[in-house]
Motif scaffolding. Structure first.
Motif, PDB file in Angstrom:
ATOM      1  N   ASP A  71      50.981  35.268  53.890  1.00 20.75           N
ATOM      2  CA  ASP A  71      51.543  36.591  53.631  1.00 20.75           C
ATOM      3  C   ASP A  71      50.430  37.598  53.387  1.00 20.75           C
ATOM      4  N   SER A  72      50.806  38.853  53.350  1.00 22.82           N
ATOM      5  CA  SER A  72      49.875  39.913  52.979  1.00 22.82           C
ATOM      6  C   SER A  72      50.533  40.760  51.906  1.00 22.82           C
ATOM      7  N   LYS A  73      49.723  41.260  50.968  1.00 26.18           N
ATOM      8  CA  LYS A  73      50.249  42.019  49.839  1.00 26.18           C
ATOM      9  C   LYS A  73      49.435  43.293  49.648  1.00 26.18           C
ATOM     10  N   ILE A  74      50.119  44.343  49.254  1.00 25.20           N
ATOM     11  CA  ILE A  74      49.473  45.558  48.790  1.00 25.20           C
ATOM     12  C   ILE A  74      49.889  45.730  47.338  1.00 25.20           C
ATOM     13  N   ILE A  75      48.915  45.787  46.433  1.00 26.03           N
ATOM     14  CA  ILE A  75      49.201  45.911  45.004  1.00 26.03           C
ATOM     15  C   ILE A  75      48.559  47.190  44.482  1.00 26.03           C
ATOM     16  N   CYS A  76      49.383  48.078  43.966  1.00 24.10           N
ATOM     17  CA  CYS A  76      48.917  49.358  43.433  1.00 24.10           C
ATOM     18  C   CYS A  76      48.744  49.230  41.920  1.00 24.10           C
ATOM     19  N   LEU A  77      47.576  49.634  41.421  1.00 29.13           N
ATOM     20  CA  LEU A  77      47.247  49.485  40.003  1.00 29.13           C
ATOM     21  C   LEU A  77      47.114  50.835  39.316  1.00 29.13           C
ATOM     22  N   ASP A  78      47.405  50.863  37.999  1.00 29.89           N
ATOM     23  CA  ASP A  78      47.144  52.077  37.229  1.00 29.89           C
ATOM     24  C   ASP A  78      45.724  52.023  36.679  1.00 29.89           C
ATOM     25  N   GLU A  79      45.366  53.002  35.855  1.00 31.42           N
ATOM     26  CA  GLU A  79      43.989  53.076  35.355  1.00 31.42           C
ATOM     27  C   GLU A  79      43.626  51.925  34.424  1.00 31.42           C
ATOM     28  N   ASN A  80      44.629  51.183  33.945  1.00 35.05           N
ATOM     29  CA  ASN A  80      44.377  50.018  33.083  1.00 35.05           C
ATOM     30  C   ASN A  80      44.507  48.698  33.837  1.00 35.05           C
ATOM     31  N   TYR A  81      44.535  48.778  35.153  1.00 31.77           N
ATOM     32  CA  TYR A  81      44.667  47.599  36.028  1.00 31.77           C
ATOM     33  C   TYR A  81      46.007  46.896  35.861  1.00 31.77           C
ATOM     34  N   GLN A  82      47.004  47.634  35.402  1.00 32.92           N
ATOM     35  CA  GLN A  82      48.357  47.097  35.349  1.00 32.92           C
ATOM     36  C   GLN A  82      49.063  47.420  36.669  1.00 32.92           C
ATOM     37  N   VAL A  83      49.991  46.558  37.077  1.00 30.53           N
ATOM     38  CA  VAL A  83      50.686  46.747  38.355  1.00 30.53           C
ATOM     39  C   VAL A  83      51.646  47.923  38.266  1.00 30.53           C
ATOM     40  N   LYS A  84      51.446  48.914  39.139  1.00 27.67           N
ATOM     41  CA  LYS A  84      52.372  50.049  39.238  1.00 27.67           C
ATOM     42  C   LYS A  84      53.470  49.746  40.247  1.00 27.67           C
ATOM     43  N   PHE A 122      39.835  47.866  58.471  1.00 26.06           N
ATOM     44  CA  PHE A 122      40.573  48.561  57.416  1.00 26.06           C
ATOM     45  C   PHE A 122      39.866  49.857  57.024  1.00 26.06           C
ATOM     46  N   GLU A 123      38.540  49.813  56.930  1.00 27.53           N
ATOM     47  CA  GLU A 123      37.803  51.031  56.598  1.00 27.53           C
ATOM     48  C   GLU A 123      38.038  52.114  57.643  1.00 27.53           C
ATOM     49  N   ASP A 124      38.009  51.723  58.909  1.00 28.30           N
ATOM     50  CA  ASP A 124      38.223  52.686  59.993  1.00 28.30           C
ATOM     51  C   ASP A 124      39.642  53.243  59.963  1.00 28.30           C
ATOM     52  N   GLU A 125      40.609  52.384  59.691  1.00 26.18           N
ATOM     53  CA  GLU A 125      42.010  52.811  59.700  1.00 26.18           C
ATOM     54  C   GLU A 125      42.333  53.690  58.493  1.00 26.18           C
ATOM     55  N   LEU A 126      41.823  53.321  57.325  1.00 25.60           N
ATOM     56  CA  LEU A 126      42.131  54.064  56.095  1.00 25.60           C
ATOM     57  C   LEU A 126      41.134  55.194  55.828  1.00 25.60           C
ATOM     58  N   ALA A 168      49.935  50.146  52.822  1.00 27.00           N
ATOM     59  CA  ALA A 168      49.008  50.709  51.842  1.00 27.00           C
ATOM     60  C   ALA A 168      49.216  52.204  51.668  1.00 27.00           C
ATOM     61  N   ARG A 169      49.575  52.899  52.737  1.00 23.74           N
ATOM     62  CA  ARG A 169      49.715  54.356  52.679  1.00 23.74           C
ATOM     63  C   ARG A 169      50.923  54.805  51.865  1.00 23.74           C
ATOM     64  N   LYS A 170      51.783  53.877  51.516  1.00 22.19           N
ATOM     65  CA  LYS A 170      52.933  54.234  50.678  1.00 22.19           C
ATOM     66  C   LYS A 170      52.480  54.670  49.288  1.00 22.19           C
ATOM     67  N   TYR A 171      51.276  54.222  48.902  1.00 21.62           N
ATOM     68  CA  TYR A 171      50.809  54.459  47.543  1.00 21.62           C
ATOM     69  C   TYR A 171      49.632  55.426  47.549  1.00 21.62           C
ATOM     70  N   LYS A 172      49.790  56.530  46.867  1.00 18.66           N
ATOM     71  CA  LYS A 172      48.733  57.525  46.754  1.00 18.66           C
ATOM     72  C   LYS A 172      47.865  57.168  45.554  1.00 18.66           C
ATOM     73  N   THR A 173      46.631  56.854  45.813  1.00 22.12           N
ATOM     74  CA  THR A 173      45.723  56.485  44.729  1.00 22.12           C
ATOM     75  C   THR A 173      44.331  57.017  45.015  1.00 22.12           C
ATOM     76  N   LYS A 174      43.636  57.443  43.971  1.00 23.03           N
ATOM     77  CA  LYS A 174      42.270  57.930  44.114  1.00 23.03           C
ATOM     78  C   LYS A 174      41.263  56.822  43.819  1.00 23.03           C
ATOM     79  N   GLY A 175      41.765  55.666  43.403  1.00 22.69           N
ATOM     80  CA  GLY A 175      40.877  54.566  43.046  1.00 22.69           C
ATOM     81  C   GLY A 175      40.330  53.834  44.256  1.00 22.69           C
TER      82      GLY A 175
END
Length: 267
Positions: free
Chosen positions: A111-124, A233-237, A208-215
């Motif tokens: 599988d593949s996963k996208i995990i979005c984190l907050d500033e405390n590394y908790q799962v958003k 991934f670098e080229d795509e994102l 990945a684009r579903k989540y707006k993050t500056k991190g």
């Protein structure tokens, strides 16, 4: 309390990965094919970890398990979800150049996963693709076999591409047909592999684009060892994508770290 060790298992359908930590240091990692008896496999891995670290069973304060078959591991003191384990694991595996991690791209075998984190590394939030093999290590393995190479070589070969092929199908079955057609057209193997990575990056990046993050963005899982895929991934994102340290073991390391935190709270 810092003299104690903690073990994490990431029990997948294909492989069982394990990690031994002490404090915030990863002491050892081991992996074995799951086989028909994952309980026995986990016992062998534990013995191997202890042998490498030259410790005894009494030196291990807590064993935590995550992954597909985590609840079947009798030697585990507790279990934790994969998403939470990966979020904690990145605290120990993130490379120094990655700051304020906001997104984890985990490319596993199944599988593949996208995990979005907050500033405390908790799962958003998170998104998981476990219904289709496209975008997973299995996809790379299938294409590698078609092109008569191995999964550990495809990244290096793809980086030698001068003109990546276009692979449009997002389904593994149809993508195989496309690759067979490209081979029949005498297309260069490196160009086909580069096209495969671009196709995977496009598919997973949509999640990945579903989540707006500056991190920072960090890759984990076996797919992170594929340099061609990381660059795709670098080229795509259009941003830096970093590789985690011990990327295949991030879930196991996270499980061990959660076990340590839990044990120290209860002590």
């Amino acid at each position: 309390m810092n003299d104690k060790y903690y073990v994490g298992f990431d029990a997948g359908s294909t492989y069982v990965k394990s990690a031994l930590i002490k404090g915030n240091e990863v002491i050892a990692t081991k992996v074995m094919a799951t086989g028909i008896d994952n309980v026995k496999t986990s016992e062998l891995l534990l013995e191997s970890l202890m042998e490498e670290a030259k410790i005894k069973r009494d030196d291990i304060a807590f064993i935590n398990a995550t992954g597909y078959s985590r609840r079947t591991l009798d030697l585990a003191d507790d279990t934790i979800s994969e998403i939470t384990a990966h979020a904690y694991g990145i605290r120990l595996t993130a490379p120094k150049e990655a700051e304020n991690i906001g997104l984890i791209i985990d490319i596993g075998g199944q599988d593949s996963k996208i995990i979005c984190l907050d500033e405390n590394y908790q799962v958003k939030n998170f998104t998981m693709n476990d219904k289709c093999a496209a975008g997973t290590g299995k996809f790379i393995e299938v294409i590698a076999q078609l092109l008569e190479t191995t999964i550990d070589k495809v990244g290096e070969l793809s980086l030698q591409s001068l003109s990546p092929c276009q692979i449009n199908s997002i389904c593994v079955v149809f993508a195989q047909t496309e690759v067979v057609s490209l081979v029949a057209q005498k297309k260069n193997r490196n160009d086909i592999l580069a096209g495969m990575h671009i196709s995977m990056a496009k598919r997973v990046s949509k999640m990945a684009r579903k989540y707006k993050t500056k991190g920072s963005i960090v890759m984990t899982g076996g797919g992170a060892l594929n340099e061609g895929l990381r660059i795709a991934f670098e080229d795509e994102l259009m941003t830096d994508v970093y590789r985690a340290n011990h990327p295949q073991f991030n879930g196991a390391i996270g499980a061990a770290l959660i076990g340590q935190i839990q044990h120290e709270k209860e002590a």
